[in-house]
Scaffold this active site. Structure first.
Site, PDB file in Angstrom:
ATOM      1  N   ARG A   1     -10.790  -7.055   8.990  1.00 36.09           N
ATOM      2  CA  ARG A   1      -9.926  -5.921   9.325  1.00 36.09           C
ATOM      3  C   ARG A   1      -9.816  -5.789  10.843  1.00 36.09           C
ATOM      4  O   ARG A   1      -8.784  -5.398  11.374  1.00 36.09           O
ATOM      5  CB  ARG A   1     -10.485  -4.639   8.709  1.00 36.09           C
ATOM      6  CG  ARG A   1     -10.421  -4.647   7.183  1.00 36.09           C
ATOM      7  CD  ARG A   1     -10.990  -3.375   6.613  1.00 36.09           C
ATOM      8  NE  ARG A   1     -10.985  -3.367   5.156  1.00 36.09           N
ATOM      9  CZ  ARG A   1     -11.984  -3.792   4.399  1.00 36.09           C
ATOM     10  NH1 ARG A   1     -13.074  -4.270   4.956  1.00 36.09           N
ATOM     11  NH2 ARG A   1     -11.906  -3.724   3.090  1.00 36.09           N
TER      12      ARG A   1
ATOM     13  N   HIS B   1     -14.986   1.256   7.692  1.00 37.44           N
ATOM     14  CA  HIS B   1     -14.365   0.693   6.490  1.00 37.44           C
ATOM     15  C   HIS B   1     -14.226  -0.796   6.801  1.00 37.44           C
ATOM     16  O   HIS B   1     -13.228  -1.243   7.359  1.00 37.44           O
ATOM     17  CB  HIS B   1     -12.998   1.345   6.254  1.00 37.44           C
ATOM     18  CG  HIS B   1     -12.148   0.641   5.238  1.00 37.44           C
ATOM     19  ND1 HIS B   1     -12.534   0.440   3.936  1.00 37.44           N
ATOM     20  CD2 HIS B   1     -10.912   0.077   5.344  1.00 37.44           C
ATOM     21  CE1 HIS B   1     -11.573  -0.210   3.288  1.00 37.44           C
ATOM     22  NE2 HIS B   1     -10.585  -0.449   4.121  1.00 37.44           N
TER      23      HIS B   1
ATOM     24  N   THR C   1      -4.674  -5.806  -1.410  1.00 39.96           N
ATOM     25  CA  THR C   1      -5.247  -4.770  -2.279  1.00 39.96           C
ATOM     26  C   THR C   1      -4.401  -3.517  -2.111  1.00 39.96           C
ATOM     27  O   THR C   1      -4.034  -3.176  -0.988  1.00 39.96           O
ATOM     28  CB  THR C   1      -6.706  -4.436  -1.918  1.00 39.96           C
ATOM     29  OG1 THR C   1      -6.728  -3.486  -0.849  1.00 39.96           O
ATOM     30  CG2 THR C   1      -7.496  -5.653  -1.510  1.00 39.96           C
TER      31      THR C   1
ATOM     32  N   ASP D   1     -14.003   2.518  -0.506  1.00 39.57           N
ATOM     33  CA  ASP D   1     -15.277   1.782  -0.666  1.00 39.57           C
ATOM     34  C   ASP D   1     -16.257   2.610  -1.510  1.00 39.57           C
ATOM     35  O   ASP D   1     -16.997   2.064  -2.332  1.00 39.57           O
ATOM     36  CB  ASP D   1     -15.918   1.523   0.706  1.00 39.57           C
ATOM     37  CG  ASP D   1     -14.900   1.034   1.709  1.00 39.57           C
ATOM     38  OD1 ASP D   1     -15.016  -0.102   2.188  1.00 39.57           O
ATOM     39  OD2 ASP D   1     -13.964   1.807   2.023  1.00 39.57           O
TER      40      ASP D   1
ATOM     41  N   ALA E   1     -15.452   4.720  -3.802  1.00 38.51           N
ATOM     42  CA  ALA E   1     -14.982   4.638  -5.194  1.00 38.51           C
ATOM     43  C   ALA E   1     -15.410   3.307  -5.815  1.00 38.51           C
ATOM     44  O   ALA E   1     -15.830   3.251  -6.977  1.00 38.51           O
ATOM     45  CB  ALA E   1     -13.463   4.775  -5.245  1.00 38.51           C
ATOM     46  N   ARG E   2     -15.322   2.237  -5.012  1.00 40.67           N
ATOM     47  CA  ARG E   2     -15.762   0.926  -5.522  1.00 40.67           C
ATOM     48  C   ARG E   2     -17.242   0.974  -5.853  1.00 40.67           C
ATOM     49  O   ARG E   2     -17.692   0.445  -6.874  1.00 40.67           O
ATOM     50  CB  ARG E   2     -15.490  -0.159  -4.471  1.00 40.67           C
ATOM     51  CG  ARG E   2     -14.026  -0.523  -4.342  1.00 40.67           C
ATOM     52  CD  ARG E   2     -13.752  -1.432  -3.159  1.00 40.67           C
ATOM     53  NE  ARG E   2     -12.355  -1.904  -3.160  1.00 40.67           N
ATOM     54  CZ  ARG E   2     -11.699  -2.307  -2.096  1.00 40.67           C
ATOM     55  NH1 ARG E   2     -12.277  -2.309  -0.896  1.00 40.67           N
ATOM     56  NH2 ARG E   2     -10.449  -2.718  -2.198  1.00 40.67           N
TER      57      ARG E   2
ATOM     58  N   ALA F   1       0.371  -4.730   9.460  1.00 40.60           N
ATOM     59  CA  ALA F   1       0.120  -5.988   8.758  1.00 40.60           C
ATOM     60  C   ALA F   1      -1.141  -5.841   7.921  1.00 40.60           C
ATOM     61  O   ALA F   1      -2.021  -5.043   8.249  1.00 40.60           O
ATOM     62  CB  ALA F   1      -0.050  -7.099   9.790  1.00 40.60           C
TER      63      ALA F   1
ATOM     64  N   PRO G   1      -7.248  -1.915  11.134  1.00 42.45           N
ATOM     65  CA  PRO G   1      -8.566  -1.367  10.820  1.00 42.45           C
ATOM     66  C   PRO G   1      -8.539   0.156  10.934  1.00 42.45           C
ATOM     67  O   PRO G   1      -8.265   0.695  12.000  1.00 42.45           O
ATOM     68  CB  PRO G   1      -9.477  -1.987  11.873  1.00 42.45           C
ATOM     69  CG  PRO G   1      -8.572  -2.452  12.970  1.00 42.45           C
ATOM     70  CD  PRO G   1      -7.199  -2.620  12.424  1.00 42.45           C
ATOM     71  N   VAL G   2      -8.795   0.811   9.801  1.00 42.61           N
ATOM     72  CA  VAL G   2      -8.468   2.234   9.691  1.00 42.61           C
ATOM     73  C   VAL G   2      -9.238   3.104  10.693  1.00 42.61           C
ATOM     74  O   VAL G   2      -8.691   4.075  11.215  1.00 42.61           O
ATOM     75  CB  VAL G   2      -8.647   2.695   8.220  1.00 42.61           C
ATOM     76  CG1 VAL G   2     -10.086   2.686   7.798  1.00 42.61           C
ATOM     77  CG2 VAL G   2      -8.036   4.070   8.021  1.00 42.61           C
ATOM     78  N   ASP G   3     -10.483   2.742  11.003  1.00 43.29           N
ATOM     79  CA  ASP G   3     -11.263   3.578  11.932  1.00 43.29           C
ATOM     80  C   ASP G   3     -10.688   3.506  13.346  1.00 43.29           C
ATOM     81  O   ASP G   3     -10.567   4.512  14.038  1.00 43.29           O
ATOM     82  CB  ASP G   3     -12.730   3.127  11.932  1.00 43.29           C
ATOM     83  CG  ASP G   3     -13.311   3.188  10.540  1.00 43.29           C
ATOM     84  OD1 ASP G   3     -13.499   4.299  10.024  1.00 43.29           O
ATOM     85  OD2 ASP G   3     -13.540   2.118   9.939  1.00 43.29           O
TER      86      ASP G   3
ATOM     87  N   VAL H   1       0.836  -1.215   0.000  1.00 41.93           N
ATOM     88  CA  VAL H   1       0.000   0.000   0.000  1.00 41.93           C
ATOM     89  C   VAL H   1       0.869   1.263   0.000  1.00 41.93           C
ATOM     90  O   VAL H   1       0.620   2.202  -0.760  1.00 41.93           O
ATOM     91  CB  VAL H   1      -0.956  -0.006   1.221  1.00 41.93           C
ATOM     92  CG1 VAL H   1      -1.720   1.310   1.316  1.00 41.93           C
ATOM     93  CG2 VAL H   1      -1.922  -1.174   1.128  1.00 41.93           C
TER      94      VAL H   1
HETATM   95  P1  NAD Z   1       2.629  -4.911   3.785  1.00 42.74           P
HETATM   96  O1  NAD Z   1       2.868  -6.009   4.755  1.00 42.74           O
HETATM   97  O2  NAD Z   1       2.958  -5.116   2.349  1.00 42.74           O
HETATM   98  O3  NAD Z   1       3.411  -3.605   4.268  1.00 42.74           O
HETATM   99  C1  NAD Z   1       3.455  -3.176   5.566  1.00 42.74           C
HETATM  100  C2  NAD Z   1       4.772  -2.446   5.749  1.00 42.74           C
HETATM  101  O4  NAD Z   1       4.764  -1.835   7.040  1.00 42.74           O
HETATM  102  C3  NAD Z   1       5.987  -3.381   5.687  1.00 42.74           C
HETATM  103  O5  NAD Z   1       6.897  -2.924   4.696  1.00 42.74           O
HETATM  104  C4  NAD Z   1       6.566  -3.293   7.088  1.00 42.74           C
HETATM  105  O6  NAD Z   1       7.989  -3.411   7.119  1.00 42.74           O
HETATM  106  C5  NAD Z   1       6.101  -1.912   7.519  1.00 42.74           C
HETATM  107  N1  NAD Z   1       6.126  -1.722   8.962  1.00 42.74           N
HETATM  108  C6  NAD Z   1       5.709  -2.567   9.933  1.00 42.74           C
HETATM  109  N2  NAD Z   1       5.934  -2.033  11.139  1.00 42.74           N
HETATM  110  C7  NAD Z   1       6.464  -0.812  10.935  1.00 42.74           C
HETATM  111  C8  NAD Z   1       6.912   0.222  11.802  1.00 42.74           C
HETATM  112  N3  NAD Z   1       6.829   0.121  13.125  1.00 42.74           N
HETATM  113  N4  NAD Z   1       7.427   1.337  11.237  1.00 42.74           N
HETATM  114  C9  NAD Z   1       7.531   1.465   9.899  1.00 42.74           C
HETATM  115  N5  NAD Z   1       7.124   0.505   9.038  1.00 42.74           N
HETATM  116  C10 NAD Z   1       6.608  -0.613   9.554  1.00 42.74           C
HETATM  117  O7  NAD Z   1       1.087  -4.515   3.956  1.00 42.74           O
HETATM  118  P2  NAD Z   1       0.203  -3.677   2.907  1.00 42.74           P
HETATM  119  O8  NAD Z   1      -0.467  -4.609   1.973  1.00 42.74           O
HETATM  120  O9  NAD Z   1       1.035  -2.567   2.382  1.00 42.74           O
HETATM  121  O10 NAD Z   1      -0.924  -3.099   3.884  1.00 42.74           O
HETATM  122  C11 NAD Z   1      -0.614  -2.083   4.802  1.00 42.74           C
HETATM  123  C12 NAD Z   1      -1.860  -1.743   5.598  1.00 42.74           C
HETATM  124  O11 NAD Z   1      -2.805  -1.051   4.746  1.00 42.74           O
HETATM  125  C13 NAD Z   1      -2.605  -2.953   6.146  1.00 42.74           C
HETATM  126  O12 NAD Z   1      -3.043  -2.692   7.474  1.00 42.74           O
HETATM  127  C14 NAD Z   1      -3.787  -3.101   5.207  1.00 42.74           C
HETATM  128  O13 NAD Z   1      -4.880  -3.766   5.796  1.00 42.74           O
HETATM  129  C15 NAD Z   1      -4.098  -1.642   4.938  1.00 42.74           C
HETATM  130  N6  NAD Z   1      -4.957  -1.339   3.797  1.00 42.74           N
HETATM  131  C16 NAD Z   1      -5.828  -0.317   3.956  1.00 42.74           C
HETATM  132  C17 NAD Z   1      -6.702   0.013   2.935  1.00 42.74           C
HETATM  133  C18 NAD Z   1      -7.680   1.137   3.140  1.00 42.74           C
HETATM  134  O14 NAD Z   1      -8.583   1.370   2.309  1.00 42.74           O
HETATM  135  N7  NAD Z   1      -7.575   1.880   4.238  1.00 42.74           N
HETATM  136  C19 NAD Z   1      -6.681  -0.710   1.725  1.00 42.74           C
HETATM  137  C20 NAD Z   1      -5.745  -1.750   1.590  1.00 42.74           C
HETATM  138  C21 NAD Z   1      -4.895  -2.078   2.641  1.00 42.74           C
END
Ligand code: NAD
Length: 317
Positions: free
Chosen positions: A92, A179, A234, A152, A154-155, A84, A125-127, A18
């Protein structure tokens, strides 16, 4: 480094799927002249910097570095994606404990440097994490909000656009609340360029309006699960949502976006962060827009708020 805000500077914390996709979208946007990437895995951040920077000759000049918290003191926007992701089958909300811990290591680093920028929370979980970030940072509420249901919504617009054969940008429809699993499609205010959604459906020859809308809302809710099942994570859609939010801030657009922020009594909901349309500009959230909801939608929104509140009550903040 002075903490006076540099409106052309953005930081992205977490450079996984992301964070790196958001960084690419931000680089392509031309909104910023400086970008700092931070990750617990410094190599990862450095690799992303190299890879993204190699695209600069095809875009616009900017300085992209892998840095640490001292480098982001003057960033106008700090996007937090570190955490994560959902595993297949995981909700979430299942992520909450792991990611709150990560936030407990990140947000105090930002707070102690008295950063004046806007925190845009994206990790899930973003909220819950938006509420946690607000509490841990002590920043004013206008400066801490989550991407919430921007993705969501946008989807929803995309699927309605496909269903109705119109440009998704002409569709005005919100997903509000969590979310996640308790999110609500606010059908009573949905319209296509001012024409109520049910009338527009009829105009396009769809008479089983309720069934179609129900299916589309379910598809929106399940799309993250479906994508994760198929490709593990995603990231492109949310990266575009991050770009859009940053654009509204940097250009002081006062756009109405469904972002997650702490509520103060609208529909009887308070002390929980969830998504409602809000005016977003250079100061972050300027005002929440309590859109018209029918009784059922209001009740669903309160149920969504209760689900989030239960999770918050279980946290030791
Ligand atoms: P990912 O595992 O690919 O990346 C997470 C990154 O965070 C890793 O590179 C990790 O090294 C880093 N990280 C972990 N602890 C850290 C710290 N203390 N300081 C700095 N970096 C740190 O995961 P992703 O697929 O990129 O997803 C990231 C988050 O985004 C997840 O929680 C996922 O659920 C969320 N997400 C949100 C939405 C949304 O609409 N809000 C959509 C998709 C994913």
């Amino acid at each position: 480094m002075s903490n006076e805000v540099n409106s052309r500077k953005v930081a992205v914390i977490g450079t996984g799927f992301v964070g790196s996709s958001s960084a690419v979208a931000l680089m392509e946007s031309g909104l910023f002249s400086e970008m700092v990437l931070i990750d617990a895995d410094k190599n990862r951040a450095e690799g992303e910097v190299l890879d993204i920077s190699h695209g600069l000759p095809f875009a616009r000049p900017m300085k992209i570095i892998a840095g640490d918290y001292d480098d982001i003191v003057d960033a106008a926007i700090i996007v937090v994606t570190a955490g994560a992701g959902q595993k297949p089958g995981e909700t979430r909300l299942d992520l909450v404990k792991k990611n709150v811990k990560i936030f407990q290591s990140i947000i105090p680093e930002i707070a102690k440097r008295d950063c004046k920028g806007i925190l845009v929370i994206v990790a899930n979980p973003v909220d819950i994490l938006t509420y946690v970030a607000k509490k841990l940072s002590g920043f004013p509420e206008n400066r801490v909000f989550g991407s919430g249901t921007t993705l969501d919504s946008a989807r929803l617009k995309y699927l309605l656009g496909e269903h109705l054969g119109v440009d998704a940008r002409s569709v005005h429809a919100w997903i509000i609340g969590e979310h996640g699993d308790s999110e609500i499609a606010a059908w009573s205010s949905a319209n296509v360029s001012g024409v109520p959604i049910s009338d527009f459906c009829e105009m396009r020859g769809f008479l089983e309006h309720d069934d179609h809308m129900k299916r589309i809302a379910e598809d929106v809710k399940n799309s993250a699960y479906e994508i994760i099942e198929k490709k593990k994570a995603t990231y492109y859609g949310v990266a575009m949502a991050v770009r859009r939010i940053c654009e509204a801030i940097v250009r002081d657009e006062k756009s109405i976006l469904p972002v997650s922020s702490i509520q103060h009594g609208n529909y009887g909901i308070s002390d929980v962060s969830l998504s409602m349309p809000a005016i977003v500009g250079k100061n972050g959230i300027e005002k929440l827009i309590p859109i018209q909801l029918d009784e059922k939608e209001q009740e669903e929104l309160r149920t969504s708020a209760r689900a989030l509140k239960e999770v918050l009550d279980g946290l030791d903040l």
